[in-house]
Write a protein that holds these residues in place. Structure first.
Motif, mmCIF file in Angstrom:
data_model
loop_
_atom_site.group_PDB
_atom_site.id
_atom_site.type_symbol
_atom_site.label_atom_id
_atom_site.label_comp_id
_atom_site.label_asym_id
_atom_site.label_seq_id
_atom_site.Cartn_x
_atom_site.Cartn_y
_atom_site.Cartn_z
ATOM 1 N N GLY A 119 -72.275 26.931 -50.089
ATOM 2 C CA GLY A 119 -71.217 26.503 -49.179
ATOM 3 C C GLY A 119 -70.344 25.392 -49.707
ATOM 4 O O GLY A 119 -69.297 25.087 -49.129
ATOM 5 N N GLY A 120 -70.769 24.737 -50.794
ATOM 6 C CA GLY A 120 -69.990 23.657 -51.370
ATOM 7 C C GLY A 120 -69.736 22.529 -50.397
ATOM 8 O O GLY A 120 -70.520 22.276 -49.470
ATOM 9 N N LEU A 121 -68.617 21.837 -50.587
ATOM 10 C CA LEU A 121 -68.281 20.733 -49.694
ATOM 11 C C LEU A 121 -68.049 21.208 -48.265
ATOM 12 O O LEU A 121 -68.359 20.503 -47.305
ATOM 13 N N LEU A 122 -67.490 22.414 -48.109
ATOM 14 C CA LEU A 122 -67.286 22.943 -46.763
ATOM 15 C C LEU A 122 -68.604 23.023 -46.010
ATOM 16 O O LEU A 122 -68.687 22.688 -44.824
ATOM 17 N N GLY A 123 -69.646 23.469 -46.708
ATOM 18 C CA GLY A 123 -70.946 23.579 -46.072
ATOM 19 C C GLY A 123 -71.627 22.242 -45.912
ATOM 20 O O GLY A 123 -72.447 22.055 -45.018
ATOM 21 N N LEU A 124 -71.282 21.285 -46.802
ATOM 22 C CA LEU A 124 -71.979 20.005 -46.808
ATOM 23 C C LEU A 124 -71.415 19.008 -45.800
ATOM 24 O O LEU A 124 -72.143 18.167 -45.291
ATOM 25 N N MET A 125 -70.097 19.110 -45.502
ATOM 26 C CA MET A 125 -69.549 18.072 -44.615
ATOM 27 C C MET A 125 -68.559 18.602 -43.578
ATOM 28 O O MET A 125 -67.985 17.822 -42.822
ATOM 29 N N CYS A 126 -68.349 19.911 -43.525
ATOM 30 C CA CYS A 126 -67.369 20.462 -42.589
ATOM 31 C C CYS A 126 -68.050 21.424 -41.611
ATOM 32 O O CYS A 126 -69.002 22.108 -41.986
ATOM 33 N N PRO A 127 -67.568 21.525 -40.364
ATOM 34 C CA PRO A 127 -66.463 20.738 -39.795
ATOM 35 C C PRO A 127 -66.886 19.300 -39.504
ATOM 36 O O PRO A 127 -68.074 18.996 -39.462
ATOM 37 N N SER A 128 -65.903 18.447 -39.304
ATOM 38 C CA SER A 128 -66.168 17.036 -39.027
ATOM 39 C C SER A 128 -65.195 16.530 -37.980
ATOM 40 O O SER A 128 -64.042 16.980 -37.908
ATOM 41 N N ASP A 129 -65.665 15.593 -37.143
ATOM 42 C CA ASP A 129 -64.767 15.008 -36.149
ATOM 43 C C ASP A 129 -64.118 13.728 -36.670
ATOM 44 O O ASP A 129 -63.450 13.012 -35.930
ATOM 45 N N ILE A 130 -64.313 13.435 -37.967
ATOM 46 C CA ILE A 130 -63.650 12.297 -38.600
ATOM 47 C C ILE A 130 -62.292 12.769 -39.089
ATOM 48 O O ILE A 130 -62.191 13.728 -39.870
ATOM 49 N N PHE A 131 -61.212 12.140 -38.648
ATOM 50 C CA PHE A 131 -59.851 12.633 -38.887
ATOM 51 C C PHE A 131 -59.579 12.884 -40.374
ATOM 52 O O PHE A 131 -59.090 13.948 -40.761
ATOM 53 N N VAL A 132 -59.876 11.898 -41.226
ATOM 54 C CA VAL A 132 -59.593 12.045 -42.655
ATOM 55 C C VAL A 132 -60.388 13.205 -43.237
ATOM 56 O O VAL A 132 -59.874 13.993 -44.057
ATOM 57 N N ILE A 133 -61.629 13.368 -42.821
ATOM 58 C CA ILE A 133 -62.482 14.447 -43.334
ATOM 59 C C ILE A 133 -61.977 15.798 -42.851
ATOM 60 O O ILE A 133 -62.028 16.798 -43.573
ATOM 61 N N THR A 134 -61.441 15.837 -41.640
ATOM 62 C CA THR A 134 -60.888 17.095 -41.128
ATOM 63 C C THR A 134 -59.766 17.594 -42.032
ATOM 64 O O THR A 134 -59.675 18.787 -42.344
ATOM 65 N N GLY A 135 -58.910 16.681 -42.475
ATOM 66 C CA GLY A 135 -57.838 17.057 -43.390
ATOM 67 C C GLY A 135 -58.379 17.572 -44.708
ATOM 68 O O GLY A 135 -57.875 18.549 -45.268
ATOM 69 N N LEU A 136 -59.435 16.939 -45.220
ATOM 70 C CA LEU A 136 -60.049 17.408 -46.460
ATOM 71 C C LEU A 136 -60.642 18.796 -46.274
ATOM 72 O O LEU A 136 -60.524 19.655 -47.146
ATOM 73 N N CYS A 137 -61.274 19.016 -45.150
ATOM 74 C CA CYS A 137 -61.887 20.315 -44.888
ATOM 75 C C CYS A 137 -60.846 21.423 -44.909
ATOM 76 O O CYS A 137 -61.066 22.506 -45.457
ATOM 77 N N GLU A 138 -59.675 21.170 -44.312
ATOM 78 C CA GLU A 138 -58.618 22.171 -44.284
ATOM 79 C C GLU A 138 -58.104 22.472 -45.686
ATOM 80 O O GLU A 138 -57.784 23.615 -46.016
ATOM 81 N N SER A 139 -58.042 21.450 -46.542
ATOM 82 C CA SER A 139 -57.526 21.643 -47.895
ATOM 83 C C SER A 139 -58.527 22.333 -48.804
ATOM 84 O O SER A 139 -58.163 22.826 -49.874
#
Length: 313
Positions: A119-139
């Motif tokens: 799952g990579g980073l998507l699996g490791l930290m997404c989804p997230s309710d932290i605004f900055v992390i949400t943007g990273l997840c989308e990218s």
């Protein structure tokens, strides 16, 4: 070989099978010289370490141990990673009082390649309710930046080494402090689960008894029933540990720790003892030393080193 010496070697090599189980979350590559015959697996044995060279053959008996594992899995909090091949090589000095001293190679006992985290980073930290992390997840969607690898590293010498437990079942063999290095461009180079100060401490136990084999050989590795060296092989013992705690991830990405928080929230870290486990499906362990070390006293360590070097093709 005297029976008590055989039992001692059997206990040591059984106990050391556990160590190779935790070398990495990936495929091991063991660097070192190509060695002849029965010496072949022991490419990184620290035969020239001071403690090994000083072993006299009476009070202290030097041996080489290599342990590899083929497959297994480790659960850390809510995350499960499949393990691949691992390679551990150490020296062991058997003391006359029944204790053992572990000697690691100068480059480290564990050699392994990293594994890809599902799952990579998507699996490791997404989804997230932290605004900055949400943007990273989308990218990260369909991005090469999503890939993340993990490597388990030793962060200190093993301790609580119990020789007897090595030939028993359901008894802790050794305590092994480790950390897991998570690598990805967005995580930076210092993202770890566990640290040297607060490591994951693994205490493996045999769940079955390994198959036993033994051979004798000359100093240069050539098989010889009357040789001065002996080698013990233990194979196939499944092992497990479900007693260890896992600390939170740290050093991941931004200095303000937002990626730390996302990783820990998604993976369920820190995770208390009883919520984590490691299962090792197979182990291959070999131990070698002088067949009758007393005959080489007080230079058993030096003779072992000379023999190892003579097998260097």
């Amino acid at each position: 070989m005297r029976p008590n010496r055989t039992r001692t070697r059997l206990a040591t090599v059984s106990a050391l099978t556990a160590l190779g189980a935790f070398a990495s979350l990936g495929t091991a590559t063991a660097a070192g010289p190509a060695l002849n015959g029965e010496w072949a697996p022991f490419t990184r044995c620290p035969v020239d370490a001071p403690a090994m060279l000083a072993a006299d053959g009476f009070e202290r008996t030097p041996q080489c141990v290599v342990s590899t594992s083929a497959s297994g899995s480790i659960k850390l909090g809510d995350t499960v990673v499949t393990t691949g091949k691992t390679n551990l090589q150490i020296g062991v000095v058997q003391n006359a009082d029944g204790t053992s001293t572990v000697v690691a190679p100068a480059s480290g006992a564990l050699v392994a390649e990293p594994a890809t985290v599902p799952g990579g980073l998507l699996g490791l930290m997404c989804p997230s309710d932290i605004f900055v992390i949400t943007g990273l997840c989308e990218s990260l969607e369909n991005s090469s930046l999503n890939k993340i690898t993990a490597t388990m590293e030793s962060v200190g010498a093993p301790y609580a080494f119990d020789q007897t437990a090595g030939v028993l079942t359901d008894t802790p063999i050794v305590a092994l402090p480790v950390r897991i290095h998570l690598e990805n461009p967005l995580l930076g180079s210092k993202c770890y689960i566990g640290t040297a100060a607060h490591p994951i401490v693994l205490r493996p136990e045999n769940r079955d008894f390994p198959a036993f084999g033994m051979s004798f050989f000359d100093g240069d590795g050539t098989v010889d029933p009357a040789g001065e060296m002996s080698r013990i092989d233990l194979t196939g013992a499944p092992q497990n540990d479900s007693t260890f705690a896992v600390p939170a991830a740290s050093g991941c990405g931004l200095n303000i720790g937002l990626i730390n928080a996302a990783v820990n929230a998604k993976t369920g870290l820190p995770s208390a003892a009883g919520s984590n486990s490691l299962t090792l499906e197979n182990t291959q362990t070999s131990l070698t030393g002088l067949n009758a070390p007393g005959t080489a006293a007080p230079d058993a360590g030096k003779v072992l080193s000379e023999n190892w070097h003579s097998a260097n093709r």
